[in-house]
Design a protein around this motif. Structure first.
Motif, PDB file in Angstrom:
ATOM      1  N   LEU A   8       0.854  -1.183   0.000  1.00 26.43           N
ATOM      2  CA  LEU A   8       0.000   0.000   0.000  1.00 26.43           C
ATOM      3  C   LEU A   8       0.889   1.232   0.000  1.00 26.43           C
ATOM      4  CD1 LEU A   8      -2.597  -1.106   2.707  1.00 26.43           C
ATOM      5  CD2 LEU A   8      -2.800  -1.302   0.230  1.00 26.43           C
ATOM      6  N   TRP A   9       0.510   2.254  -0.762  1.00 25.62           N
ATOM      7  CA  TRP A   9       1.331   3.461  -0.797  1.00 25.62           C
ATOM      8  C   TRP A   9       0.498   4.720  -0.602  1.00 25.62           C
ATOM      9  CZ3 TRP A   9       1.988   7.609  -4.341  1.00 25.62           C
ATOM     10  CH2 TRP A   9       1.132   7.586  -5.439  1.00 25.62           C
ATOM     11  N   ALA A  10       1.140   5.704   0.011  1.00 23.08           N
ATOM     12  CA  ALA A  10       0.555   7.029   0.214  1.00 23.08           C
ATOM     13  C   ALA A  10       1.707   8.026   0.122  1.00 23.08           C
ATOM     14  CB  ALA A  10      -0.126   7.116   1.576  1.00 23.08           C
ATOM     15  N   GLN A  11       1.385   9.298  -0.063  1.00 25.64           N
ATOM     16  CA  GLN A  11       2.456  10.284  -0.159  1.00 25.64           C
ATOM     17  C   GLN A  11       2.112  11.584   0.538  1.00 25.64           C
ATOM     18  OE1 GLN A  11       3.476  12.272  -3.869  1.00 25.64           O
ATOM     19  NE2 GLN A  11       1.497  11.691  -4.773  1.00 25.64           N
ATOM     20  N   ARG A  12       3.141  12.324   0.855  1.00 25.20           N
ATOM     21  CA  ARG A  12       3.093  13.708   1.293  1.00 25.20           C
ATOM     22  C   ARG A  12       4.033  14.453   0.347  1.00 25.20           C
ATOM     23  NH1 ARG A  12      -0.110  11.281   3.695  1.00 25.20           N
ATOM     24  NH2 ARG A  12      -0.665  11.307   5.880  1.00 25.20           N
ATOM     25  N   SER A  13       4.131  15.744   0.461  1.00 18.23           N
ATOM     26  CA  SER A  13       4.987  16.495  -0.456  1.00 18.23           C
ATOM     27  C   SER A  13       6.462  16.141  -0.281  1.00 18.23           C
ATOM     28  CB  SER A  13       4.781  17.994  -0.282  1.00 18.23           C
ATOM     29  OG  SER A  13       5.138  18.393   1.021  1.00 18.23           O
ATOM     30  N   ASP A  14       6.838  15.676   0.909  1.00 17.54           N
ATOM     31  CA  ASP A  14       8.243  15.372   1.160  1.00 17.54           C
ATOM     32  C   ASP A  14       8.559  13.880   1.306  1.00 17.54           C
ATOM     33  OD1 ASP A  14       6.810  15.189   3.523  1.00 17.54           O
ATOM     34  OD2 ASP A  14       8.446  15.932   4.769  1.00 17.54           O
ATOM     35  N   LYS A  15       7.530  13.012   1.398  1.00 20.18           N
ATOM     36  CA  LYS A  15       7.770  11.594   1.637  1.00 20.18           C
ATOM     37  C   LYS A  15       6.772  10.714   0.902  1.00 20.18           C
ATOM     38  CE  LYS A  15       9.744  12.088   6.197  1.00 20.18           C
ATOM     39  NZ  LYS A  15       9.757  11.698   7.566  1.00 20.18           N
ATOM     40  N   VAL A  16       7.182   9.474   0.708  1.00 24.01           N
ATOM     41  CA  VAL A  16       6.299   8.423   0.215  1.00 24.01           C
ATOM     42  C   VAL A  16       6.300   7.343   1.287  1.00 24.01           C
ATOM     43  CG1 VAL A  16       6.034   6.588  -1.507  1.00 24.01           C
ATOM     44  CG2 VAL A  16       6.755   8.851  -2.219  1.00 24.01           C
ATOM     45  N   TYR A  17       5.126   6.821   1.591  1.00 22.16           N
ATOM     46  CA  TYR A  17       4.993   5.762   2.593  1.00 22.16           C
ATOM     47  C   TYR A  17       4.565   4.479   1.906  1.00 22.16           C
ATOM     48  CZ  TYR A  17       5.063   9.659   5.846  1.00 22.16           C
ATOM     49  OH  TYR A  17       5.420  10.780   6.542  1.00 22.16           O
ATOM     50  N   LEU A  18       5.315   3.411   2.133  1.00 23.28           N
ATOM     51  CA  LEU A  18       4.961   2.095   1.629  1.00 23.28           C
ATOM     52  C   LEU A  18       4.684   1.195   2.817  1.00 23.28           C
ATOM     53  CD1 LEU A  18       7.680   1.540  -1.129  1.00 23.28           C
ATOM     54  CD2 LEU A  18       5.346   2.349  -1.424  1.00 23.28           C
ATOM     55  N   THR A  19       3.539   0.536   2.809  1.00 27.47           N
ATOM     56  CA  THR A  19       3.194  -0.420   3.854  1.00 27.47           C
ATOM     57  C   THR A  19       3.134  -1.792   3.198  1.00 27.47           C
ATOM     58  OG1 THR A  19       1.906   1.249   5.024  1.00 27.47           O
ATOM     59  CG2 THR A  19       1.512  -1.060   5.619  1.00 27.47           C
ATOM     60  N   VAL A  20       4.054  -2.667   3.600  1.00 23.03           N
ATOM     61  CA  VAL A  20       4.137  -4.014   3.042  1.00 23.03           C
ATOM     62  C   VAL A  20       3.406  -4.951   3.993  1.00 23.03           C
ATOM     63  CG1 VAL A  20       5.681  -5.831   2.246  1.00 23.03           C
ATOM     64  CG2 VAL A  20       6.367  -3.423   2.027  1.00 23.03           C
ATOM     65  N   ALA A  21       2.331  -5.558   3.511  1.00 17.36           N
ATOM     66  CA  ALA A  21       1.522  -6.458   4.335  1.00 17.36           C
ATOM     67  C   ALA A  21       2.169  -7.841   4.338  1.00 17.36           C
ATOM     68  CB  ALA A  21       0.099  -6.530   3.801  1.00 17.36           C
ATOM     69  N   LEU A  22       2.949  -8.104   5.368  1.00 16.12           N
ATOM     70  CA  LEU A  22       3.648  -9.383   5.485  1.00 16.12           C
ATOM     71  C   LEU A  22       3.773  -9.741   6.964  1.00 16.12           C
ATOM     72  CD1 LEU A  22       4.977 -11.553   3.758  1.00 16.12           C
ATOM     73  CD2 LEU A  22       7.106 -10.287   3.919  1.00 16.12           C
ATOM     74  N   PRO A  23       2.767 -10.451   7.496  1.00 18.40           N
ATOM     75  CA  PRO A  23       2.785 -10.787   8.921  1.00 18.40           C
ATOM     76  C   PRO A  23       3.987 -11.657   9.302  1.00 18.40           C
ATOM     77  CG  PRO A  23       0.635 -11.237   7.953  1.00 18.40           C
ATOM     78  CD  PRO A  23       1.565 -10.924   6.831  1.00 18.40           C
ATOM     79  N   ASP A  24       4.532 -11.388  10.474  1.00 18.96           N
ATOM     80  CA  ASP A  24       5.642 -12.168  11.044  1.00 18.96           C
ATOM     81  C   ASP A  24       6.827 -12.308  10.092  1.00 18.96           C
ATOM     82  OD1 ASP A  24       4.164 -12.553  13.404  1.00 18.96           O
ATOM     83  OD2 ASP A  24       3.110 -14.248  12.490  1.00 18.96           O
ATOM     84  N   ALA A  25       7.168 -11.243   9.383  1.00 20.19           N
ATOM     85  CA  ALA A  25       8.282 -11.272   8.436  1.00 20.19           C
ATOM     86  C   ALA A  25       9.614 -11.384   9.172  1.00 20.19           C
ATOM     87  CB  ALA A  25       8.270 -10.017   7.579  1.00 20.19           C
ATOM     88  N   LYS A  26      10.528 -12.091   8.556  1.00 23.38           N
ATOM     89  CA  LYS A  26      11.882 -12.248   9.093  1.00 23.38           C
ATOM     90  C   LYS A  26      12.877 -11.806   8.021  1.00 23.38           C
ATOM     91  CE  LYS A  26      10.507 -16.241  11.805  1.00 23.38           C
ATOM     92  NZ  LYS A  26       9.307 -16.826  11.232  1.00 23.38           N
ATOM     93  N   ASP A  27      14.072 -11.496   8.439  1.00 18.46           N
ATOM     94  CA  ASP A  27      15.154 -11.121   7.525  1.00 18.46           C
ATOM     95  C   ASP A  27      14.737 -10.023   6.556  1.00 18.46           C
ATOM     96  OD1 ASP A  27      16.665 -13.215   8.694  1.00 18.46           O
ATOM     97  OD2 ASP A  27      15.792 -14.655   7.285  1.00 18.46           O
ATOM     98  N   VAL A  28      14.098  -8.989   7.068  1.00 18.11           N
ATOM     99  CA  VAL A  28      13.642  -7.869   6.239  1.00 18.11           C
ATOM    100  C   VAL A  28      14.849  -7.064   5.777  1.00 18.11           C
ATOM    101  CG1 VAL A  28      12.271  -5.756   6.205  1.00 18.11           C
ATOM    102  CG2 VAL A  28      11.438  -7.764   7.456  1.00 18.11           C
ATOM    103  N   ASP A  29      14.917  -6.832   4.471  1.00 17.24           N
ATOM    104  CA  ASP A  29      16.012  -6.061   3.892  1.00 17.24           C
ATOM    105  C   ASP A  29      15.421  -5.041   2.928  1.00 17.24           C
ATOM    106  OD1 ASP A  29      18.654  -5.266   3.289  1.00 17.24           O
ATOM    107  OD2 ASP A  29      18.704  -6.607   1.547  1.00 17.24           O
ATOM    108  N   VAL A  30      15.653  -3.764   3.182  1.00 18.10           N
ATOM    109  CA  VAL A  30      15.143  -2.683   2.348  1.00 18.10           C
ATOM    110  C   VAL A  30      16.330  -1.859   1.876  1.00 18.10           C
ATOM    111  CG1 VAL A  30      13.741  -0.585   2.320  1.00 18.10           C
ATOM    112  CG2 VAL A  30      12.938  -2.596   3.557  1.00 18.10           C
ATOM    113  N   LYS A  31      16.358  -1.588   0.571  1.00 21.31           N
ATOM    114  CA  LYS A  31      17.427  -0.759   0.004  1.00 21.31           C
ATOM    115  C   LYS A  31      16.798   0.368  -0.795  1.00 21.31           C
ATOM    116  CE  LYS A  31      20.929  -4.306  -0.261  1.00 21.31           C
ATOM    117  NZ  LYS A  31      20.773  -5.669  -0.658  1.00 21.31           N
ATOM    118  N   CYS A  32      17.302   1.580  -0.579  1.00 25.72           N
ATOM    119  CA  CYS A  32      16.856   2.761  -1.314  1.00 25.72           C
ATOM    120  C   CYS A  32      18.058   3.360  -2.023  1.00 25.72           C
ATOM    121  CB  CYS A  32      16.270   3.797  -0.354  1.00 25.72           C
ATOM    122  SG  CYS A  32      14.783   3.268   0.486  1.00 25.72           S
ATOM    123  N   GLU A  33      17.912   3.617  -3.316  1.00 24.62           N
ATOM    124  CA  GLU A  33      18.985   4.229  -4.093  1.00 24.62           C
ATOM    125  C   GLU A  33      18.517   5.581  -4.615  1.00 24.62           C
ATOM    126  OE1 GLU A  33      20.610   1.532  -6.979  1.00 24.62           O
ATOM    127  OE2 GLU A  33      20.431  -0.163  -5.583  1.00 24.62           O
TER     128      GLU A  33
END
Length: 155
Positions: A8-33
Motif C-alpha cells: 500500500l502506498w501514500a504520499q506527502r509532499s516530502d515523503k512516500v509511505y509504503l506499507t508491506v503487508a507481510l505478517p511475522d516477516a523475518k530477515d527484512v532487507d530494504v534498500k533505497c537508491e
C-alpha cells in the motif's frame, strides 16, 4: 521463486509511505537508491521468500529512508529528494502491478496537507462526499461555490 506481498502506498509532499503487508516477516532487507530504486526482500512466516523492486517516480534521499517492522506489516518512509507531489508512485506510465494499491487510510491530497490540523488522513477525510449532506456547517460549503457556478454555466 519469490512472491509479492501486498504493498500500500501514500504520499506527502516530502515523503512516500509504503506499507508491506507481510505478517511475522523475518530477515527484512530494504534498500533505497538515489535514482529512485526501492528494493524489498523478506522471508514470510512459513519460510517463503518475498521480493520486489520498484522504480519510483522521482529521486529519493537514501539516508532519509526509514523502515519499521511490526508484527503484521513493514512500514517504509521514503524521503523525496525534491519536495513536491508525484503524479504516480512508479516511473513507468503503465498500470502498476496488482499487488500495489493506494493506501486510502493514509492518503493525503495537496490541499489536505496544507491544513495544519491533520497529521495523517483518515477515512473521514477523503473527499468522496463533496456535495453530499455531511453535517458540515454552511460556511464550509461556501468553499465549493465557484465549482457550483461553473456547473450551472455549463448546463
Amino acid at each position: 521463486m519469490s512472491r509479492h506481498p501486498e504493498v500500500l502506498w501514500a504520499q506527502r509532499s516530502d515523503k512516500v509511505y509504503l506499507t508491506v503487508a507481510l505478517p511475522d516477516a523475518k530477515d527484512v532487507d530494504v534498500k533505497c537508491e538515489a535514482e529512485g530504486l526501492f528494493t524489498f526482500s523478506a522471508t514470510g512466516d512459513q519460510g517463503h521468500p518475498f521480493h520486489f523492486t520498484l522504480h519510483l517516480y522521482g529521486q529519493i534521499l537514501p539516508q532519509g529512508c526509514k523502515t519499521k517492522t511490526g508484527s503484521r506489516n513493514i512500514i517504509c518512509s521514503i524521503q523525496k529528494q525534491h519536495k513536491g507531489w508525484w503524479q504516480r508512485l512508479l516511473k513507468t506510465q503503465e498500470k502498476p502491478a496488482p499487488y500495489i494499491k493506494v493506501d486510502w487510510n493514509n492518503w493525503c491530497d495537496e490541499d489536505d496537507e496544507k491544513d495544519s490540523t491533520s497529521d495523517l488522513a483518515s477515512d473521514d477525510d477523503v473527499d468522496t462526499n463533496i456535495g453530499e449532506e455531511d453535517g458540515s456547517s454552511e460556511d464550509e460549503g461556501m468553499l465549493y461555490l465557484p465549482d457550483l457556478e461553473k456547473a450551472r454555466k455549463q448546463k
